[in-house]
Design a protein around this motif. Structure first.
Motif: not given
Length: 220
Positions: A86-88, A90-99
């Motif tokens: 959800c956070c990755g 919504w925030k469009e955060c690469k490292w969260l999406l990778v994790l």
């Protein structure tokens, strides 16, 4: 930001799917926590199912409690992973999406490994299941008799005598094979759920990877 309408749609799809999974996992965590905090609740709930309360003594409280802890741990894990998704998204955060994608891939690998082990160690699993039934029959005859009455089976293996000699189902089907038959009857449903779960997990990994590639610089 994500470039293109397609990536925006992908972002919201990934976010929406993870919100649903997050809520389901949260419900699982709350449910398990309530059952662990108040052990008597599961017995009250079991009374809504015909004859299930007769099997209370067949499964020890420690076994039930251990199962609840396992379900709780699994629910917490899913809760954390879906939160990352959800956070990755919504925030469009690469490292969260990778994790997030990495965690899903690890879960997929564990599921595949468990499936392979189940196939390879099939005979050992069957023997252990029979040992559990035999042990239950020897240590708690009254509870095992309830199991025989419920499933209309006798003993453990085919041809074994029933604990209650007045019950003579023909042919004499062992409780192990009876349970196996019930599993086989529900196997298509179990298989369908397993396939859907794997497809959803793979889709989520693909969505996360596609969204990640569409991002610009990593947002801390």
């Amino acid at each position: 930001m994500v470039a293109g309408c397609g990536k925006k749609i992908l972002k919201y799809i990934l976010f929406a799917l993870n919100i649903v999974i997050f809520l389901l996992a949260l419900a699982g965590v709350i449910g398990c926590a309530v059952f662990i905090a108040k052990p008597g609740i599961w017995k009250d709930a079991a009374k809504t199912i015909e004859k299930l309360e007769d099997l209370d003594s067949l499964v020890s409280p420690s076994t039930i409690r251990m199962g609840l802890y396992v379900l709780l741990a699994a629910s917490v894990l899913i809760l954390v992973i879906s939160f990352l998704g959800c956070c990755g998204a919504w925030k469009e955060c690469k490292w969260l999406l990778v994790l997030y994608a990495t965690a899903l891939l690890i879960i997929l690998a564990v599921e595949v490994a468990a499936f392979v082990v189940a196939i390879v160690a099939k005979e050992k699993v069957e023997n252990q299941a029979k040992e559990v039934l035999t042990d239950a029959k020897e240590k708690n005859k009254s509870a095992y008799e309830d199991l025989e009455n419920l499933l209309e089976c006798c003993g453990v293996n085919d041809g074994d005598p029933c604990i209650n000699s007045t019950i003579t189902p023909e042919p004499k089907i062992g409780c192990y094979n009876k349970i196996l038959d019930i599993f086989k009857e529900n196997y298509p449903l179990v298989l369908a759920i397993s396939i859907i779960t794997v497809i959803v997990e793979i889709s989520l990994v693909c969505f996360a990877c596609c969204l990640c590639t569409g991002l610009g610089e990593e947002v801390a």
